[in-house]
Design a protein around this motif. Structure first.
Motif, PDB file in Angstrom:
ATOM      1  N   THR A 652       0.840  -1.195   0.000  1.00 20.76           N
ATOM      2  CA  THR A 652       0.000   0.000   0.000  1.00 20.76           C
ATOM      3  C   THR A 652       0.875   1.246   0.000  1.00 20.76           C
ATOM      4  O   THR A 652       1.868   1.302   0.741  1.00 20.76           O
ATOM      5  CB  THR A 652      -0.923   0.031   1.229  1.00 20.76           C
ATOM      6  OG1 THR A 652      -1.673  -1.182   1.291  1.00 20.76           O
ATOM      7  CG2 THR A 652      -1.888   1.211   1.154  1.00 20.76           C
ATOM      8  N   ILE A 653       0.515   2.222  -0.838  1.00 27.33           N
ATOM      9  CA  ILE A 653       1.246   3.493  -0.896  1.00 27.33           C
ATOM     10  C   ILE A 653       0.238   4.634  -0.841  1.00 27.33           C
ATOM     11  O   ILE A 653      -0.719   4.671  -1.623  1.00 27.33           O
ATOM     12  CB  ILE A 653       2.102   3.599  -2.176  1.00 27.33           C
ATOM     13  CG1 ILE A 653       3.166   2.500  -2.217  1.00 27.33           C
ATOM     14  CG2 ILE A 653       2.763   4.970  -2.254  1.00 27.33           C
ATOM     15  CD1 ILE A 653       4.005   2.516  -3.468  1.00 27.33           C
ATOM     16  N   HIS A 654       0.463   5.570   0.073  1.00 26.98           N
ATOM     17  CA  HIS A 654      -0.332   6.790   0.153  1.00 26.98           C
ATOM     18  C   HIS A 654       0.530   7.960  -0.313  1.00 26.98           C
ATOM     19  O   HIS A 654       1.661   8.120   0.156  1.00 26.98           O
ATOM     20  CB  HIS A 654      -0.801   7.035   1.591  1.00 26.98           C
ATOM     21  CG  HIS A 654      -1.732   5.989   2.110  1.00 26.98           C
ATOM     22  ND1 HIS A 654      -3.091   6.090   2.011  1.00 26.98           N
ATOM     23  CD2 HIS A 654      -1.481   4.798   2.737  1.00 26.98           C
ATOM     24  CE1 HIS A 654      -3.655   5.026   2.558  1.00 26.98           C
ATOM     25  NE2 HIS A 654      -2.703   4.228   3.004  1.00 26.98           N
ATOM     26  N   GLN A 655       0.006   8.781  -1.224  1.00 29.47           N
ATOM     27  CA  GLN A 655       0.745   9.920  -1.758  1.00 29.47           C
ATOM     28  C   GLN A 655      -0.243  10.921  -2.323  1.00 29.47           C
ATOM     29  O   GLN A 655      -1.412  10.624  -2.503  1.00 29.47           O
ATOM     30  CB  GLN A 655       1.733   9.464  -2.836  1.00 29.47           C
ATOM     31  CG  GLN A 655       1.089   8.752  -4.024  1.00 29.47           C
ATOM     32  CD  GLN A 655       0.473   9.711  -5.013  1.00 29.47           C
ATOM     33  OE1 GLN A 655       1.077  10.715  -5.388  1.00 29.47           O
ATOM     34  NE2 GLN A 655      -0.752   9.434  -5.442  1.00 29.47           N
ATOM     35  N   LYS A 656       0.245  12.138  -2.624  1.00 26.33           N
ATOM     36  CA  LYS A 656      -0.601  13.128  -3.295  1.00 26.33           C
ATOM     37  C   LYS A 656       0.184  13.938  -4.316  1.00 26.33           C
ATOM     38  O   LYS A 656      -0.230  15.028  -4.699  1.00 26.33           O
ATOM     39  CB  LYS A 656      -1.243  14.054  -2.270  1.00 26.33           C
ATOM     40  CG  LYS A 656      -0.277  14.892  -1.451  1.00 26.33           C
ATOM     41  CD  LYS A 656      -1.040  15.844  -0.527  1.00 26.33           C
ATOM     42  CE  LYS A 656      -0.080  16.708   0.273  1.00 26.33           C
ATOM     43  NZ  LYS A 656      -0.807  17.643   1.177  1.00 26.33           N
ATOM     44  N   LEU A 669       0.399   0.461 -13.303  1.00 24.69           N
ATOM     45  CA  LEU A 669       1.516  -0.351 -12.837  1.00 24.69           C
ATOM     46  C   LEU A 669       1.202  -0.956 -11.465  1.00 24.69           C
ATOM     47  O   LEU A 669       1.513  -2.124 -11.214  1.00 24.69           O
ATOM     48  CB  LEU A 669       2.788   0.502 -12.766  1.00 24.69           C
ATOM     49  CG  LEU A 669       4.040  -0.205 -12.235  1.00 24.69           C
ATOM     50  CD1 LEU A 669       4.427  -1.370 -13.138  1.00 24.69           C
ATOM     51  CD2 LEU A 669       5.199   0.778 -12.113  1.00 24.69           C
ATOM     52  N   ALA A 670       0.580  -0.165 -10.590  1.00 22.30           N
ATOM     53  CA  ALA A 670       0.237  -0.670  -9.259  1.00 22.30           C
ATOM     54  C   ALA A 670      -0.740  -1.832  -9.353  1.00 22.30           C
ATOM     55  O   ALA A 670      -0.637  -2.810  -8.586  1.00 22.30           O
ATOM     56  CB  ALA A 670      -0.354   0.454  -8.414  1.00 22.30           C
ATOM     57  N   GLN A 676      -1.848  -1.331  -3.719  1.00 16.92           N
ATOM     58  CA  GLN A 676      -2.933  -0.365  -3.574  1.00 16.92           C
ATOM     59  C   GLN A 676      -2.328   1.042  -3.525  1.00 16.92           C
ATOM     60  O   GLN A 676      -1.659   1.397  -2.564  1.00 16.92           O
ATOM     61  CB  GLN A 676      -3.737  -0.637  -2.305  1.00 16.92           C
ATOM     62  CG  GLN A 676      -4.442  -1.977  -2.297  1.00 16.92           C
ATOM     63  CD  GLN A 676      -5.285  -2.165  -1.059  1.00 16.92           C
ATOM     64  OE1 GLN A 676      -5.654  -1.212  -0.391  1.00 16.92           O
ATOM     65  NE2 GLN A 676      -5.566  -3.417  -0.733  1.00 16.92           N
ATOM     66  N   LEU A 677      -2.571   1.818  -4.575  1.00 16.36           N
ATOM     67  CA  LEU A 677      -2.034   3.170  -4.682  1.00 16.36           C
ATOM     68  C   LEU A 677      -3.149   4.168  -4.410  1.00 16.36           C
ATOM     69  O   LEU A 677      -4.166   4.175  -5.099  1.00 16.36           O
ATOM     70  CB  LEU A 677      -1.444   3.389  -6.078  1.00 16.36           C
ATOM     71  CG  LEU A 677      -0.760   4.739  -6.326  1.00 16.36           C
ATOM     72  CD1 LEU A 677       0.450   4.899  -5.419  1.00 16.36           C
ATOM     73  CD2 LEU A 677      -0.350   4.864  -7.795  1.00 16.36           C
ATOM     74  N   HIS A 678      -2.983   5.007  -3.384  1.00 15.40           N
ATOM     75  CA  HIS A 678      -4.020   5.941  -2.964  1.00 15.40           C
ATOM     76  C   HIS A 678      -3.545   7.381  -3.148  1.00 15.40           C
ATOM     77  O   HIS A 678      -2.387   7.693  -2.865  1.00 15.40           O
ATOM     78  CB  HIS A 678      -4.390   5.725  -1.500  1.00 15.40           C
ATOM     79  CG  HIS A 678      -4.892   4.350  -1.195  1.00 15.40           C
ATOM     80  ND1 HIS A 678      -6.172   3.945  -1.470  1.00 15.40           N
ATOM     81  CD2 HIS A 678      -4.270   3.273  -0.639  1.00 15.40           C
ATOM     82  CE1 HIS A 678      -6.331   2.685  -1.100  1.00 15.40           C
ATOM     83  NE2 HIS A 678      -5.191   2.260  -0.594  1.00 15.40           N
TER      84      HIS A 678
END
Length: 693
Positions: A652-656, A669-670, A676-678
């Motif tokens: 899981t990756i959280h970014q903005k 790609l995710a 899980q790309l958020h």
């Protein structure tokens, strides 16, 4: 069996070409080739029709089943076979006979299907299909129809074709009974057709009540998945449903209403009916509920076993400003089991009206309190009066503006507090100035503290204010520390303040003057403020070494939009993390599964973003599965995110930072990598614990 299927398919093909004589021959051969070796009954159909029609008119619901299970009146023993292909062959044969206007033979053949397997719906469907055209032939249009009608009426002992319509209902009713009682296989297409026939005939038997098919325990489990609004509708389906729903105590233990309308006089009767079963009452939005003093009194004095109460006011004033504080009974007689109380989006005047009597009635049972107000009028000299000694979890939030919160009475009234959540307040220890630890008390059982993004210190921003203690020294048993505000003075005040300060003193966490490990049991540490590595080491290193640290979120650079005035030893300018793998080596731990970093750039002389130091630091945490990566508003961050998506072990990756085409490519790609790309706008949105309900 293969040859039987082949002849059946050939017969169907011939029927499609209207070659009925050849189709009848092929279908008869298919029927006779069944392994059950059925014998022929003969051309006389009267005994078969007479026996079955007499049985279906009997008041005994099992009469037809018993009749077809025995021999024919002529002594012929009908075969019994449950093979689907045999039933299909007879069904197709009856259809072919009906198409050639041989309705009497088709009727007898359809009855033969029932004799073959009385628990199958196929025979009853075919009987109804065969009789239906005859029931409309008061004056047959040709001689073949006239002969078939006369034979059927004679054998069934019926006076006219109109009576055949009642015969259809009798066969359908008997079929529903027999398939329901004796069915040995799951529902198939014939069952659905039979029920559709019953519905089109407007038969009461077509109304199937699923409640009657399951044990009471199974019905209760099914109803438990419905919300209370739907359950209330279920009580209006029938008396049986109403009895099941109302009498099931487990269904009314947890009542959750999203935005109910004004229930009027029904609210009191509802509480009286379920008062001894309701343990949790959650109303998310009281906008249309018309909350009044009488309704609050009903809740407070009527729900004797209530354990959890959540009222969401939705920024709407409920009580008049002149309303006096109500008295709803003596403490210790009501709400004696209430352990969790939550008042969300409350007008300050409403809070003053509701909170004291509710807390007074709760007695010694209250363990969790959530208060979420809506304006800066929340200026209590004693904000949480007369709290119970068992209170363990306390959340205070002012959403719209920032209010002043006096900490001294709060600390005095919560001696056993374990978890604290504050947001939207200027924290002030005492309006008269600085007090010593002996004068303010402490929280020896505290193990979790969360300060929201709108938390600040009351008074002018100065080094003196930063070092004035606003909460007791944190005990070494702390397991969760979350500081979401950017202002480092808040973090320093919570983690590093001492009663007296000298610039030459080396600060240690928790107010201690030694460098002994402060929080060896720490599991979660999140801080949005930049802290010098020399001080951060004493907070994080003990837990990292002991293997208890699981969630770590740090900030690498001070926020450029804030001006800080703190002591020299606490100056954010001292935060110089060129290589976190080296400068923060003390935080390396194999137990960390969630790692976050905020406000980092690491550009080469501020010319181009370089995320390599973060990747190197990530290598110090071999078991990390969740990443929260927020470098700031810098270009060229897409390459770092792509590299993190490709990294083994990341789930899981959280970014903005990603937008547009870069976001679309990273998301594709995710998906390929199972990550899980958020796009997370508020990285600290999951701090604290869930609201009651």
């Amino acid at each position: 069996m293969a040859e039987m299927i082949s002849r059946l398919e050939k017969g169907r093909a011939l029927m499609a070409e209207a070659q009925y004589p050849a189709a009848l021959s092929s279908l008869m051969k298919a029927v006779n080739q069944c392994p059950c070796a059925p014998a022929a009954h003969g051309k006389d159909k009267s005994c078969n029709i007479s026996q079955c029609t007499a049985a279906v008119q009997s008041p005994d619901s099992d009469a037809l089943y018993n009749a077809v299970s025995g021999p024919c009146p002529c002594g012929f023993s009908w075969p019994r076979c449950t093979r689907p292909v045999h039933i299909e062959a007879l069904d197709t044969l009856a259809d072919c006979l009906a198409r050639t206007n041989h309705y009497a033979a088709a009727f007898s053949t359809a009855l033969g299907i029932i004799r073959l397997d009385p628990a199958s719906a196929a025979g009853y469907c075919r009987v109804a299909h065969v009789i239906r055209p005859l029931s409309k032939q008061d004056q047959p249009s040709n001689d073949a129809l006239a002969r078939s009608l006369a034979v059927v009426l004679r054998d069934a002992k019926l006076p006219s074709a109109a009576k055949l319509r009642d015969m259809i209902k009798l066969f359908v009713k008997s079929g529903l009974h027999n398939t329901e009682k004796y069915r040995h296989s799951p529902d198939d297409l014939y069952n659905a057709v039979l029920h559709k026939m019953a519905h089109s005939l407007k038969m009461p038997e077509s109304r199937r009540d699923p409640i009657k098919k399951f044990p009471r325990e199974i019905v209760g489990m099914i109803f438990s998945y419905l919300d209370r609004t739907t359950l209330s509708r279920c009580t209006r389906v029938s008396k049986v449903w109403s009895h099941y729903v109302v009498s099931d105590n487990m269904l009314w233990g947890d009542i959750r209403l999203e935005r109910p309308r004004n229930p009027g006089r029904f609210f009191g009767s509802f509480l009286n009916k379920h008062h001894q079963y309701i343990k949790s009452l959650v109303i998310d939005d009281l906008s249309d509920f018309a909350l009044s003093e009488s309704k609050v009194r009903m809740i407070a004095t009527g729900l004797l076993n209530l354990e959890r109460l959540h009222l969401g006011f939705n920024m709407k004033k409920c009580f008049p400003s002149s309303a006096a504080t109500p008295s709803w009974g003596r403490p210790g007689f009501h709400l004696t089991k209430l352990t969790e109380l939550s008042l969300a989006n409350v007008d300050p005047l409403d809070l003053r009206f509701l909170l004291p009597p509710l807390l007074g009635l709760a007695g010694d049972s209250l363990e969790q309190l959530d208060l979420i107000t809506t304006s800066n009028e929340f200026l209590f000299a004693q904000p949480i009066p007369s709290l119970t000694p068992k209170l363990k979890k306390l959340r205070l939030i002012c959403r719209d503006t920032v209010a002043i919160l006096s900490m001294k009475p709060l600390i005095a009234n919560t001696p056993n507090l374990e978890q604290l959540y504050l947001d939207g307040f200027f924290l002030s220890l005492d309006r008269n100035g600085h007090l010593t630890s002996e004068e303010i008390g402490d929280w020896p059982a505290l193990h979790s503290i969360t300060l929201g993004a709108k938390t600040a210190l009351a008074g002018a921003r100065s080094s003196t204010v930063a070092l004035r203690r606003t909460i007791p020294p944190l005990p070494s048993s702390m397991r969760r520390i979350e500081i979401a505000c950017h202002d480092p003075s808040v973090a320093y005040n919570v983690l590093f303040t001492v009663d007296t300060y000298d610039d030459s003193t080396v600060l240690a966490p928790g107010g201690n003057e030694s460098l002994a490990p402060a929080f060896p049991r720490l599991e979660v540490f999140r801080c949005r403020s930049a802290i010098p590595a020399s001080l951060l080491r004493e907070v994080v290193r003990p837990a990292a070494q002991s293997g208890t640290l699981k969630v770590l979120e740090l900030t690498a650079e001070p926020s450029p939009s804030l001006r800080y005035d703190v002591p020299q030893a606490l100056d954010p300018a001292l935060v110089d993390v060129a290589s976190p793998a080296k400068d923060w080596a003390f935080a390396a731990s194999p137990s960390v599964h969630t790692l976050g970093l905020h406000g980092f750039n690491w550009a080469t002389h501020h010319l181009r973003f370089d995320g390599r130091p973060f990747v190197d630091w990530l290598g110090c945490f071999p078991k990390v599965e969740t990443l929260k990566v927020f470098p700031g508003e810098y270009p060229d961050t897409a390459s770092l995110m792509i590299e993190l998506v490709r990294r083994p072990g990341i789930k899981t990756i959280h970014q903005k930072a990603l937008r547009g085409v870069e976001w679309d490519e990273a998301r594709r790609l995710a998906k390929q990598k199972g990550v899980q790309l958020h796009h997370t706008v508020n990285p600290f949105g999951d701090i604290g614990w869930p609201i009651v309900g």
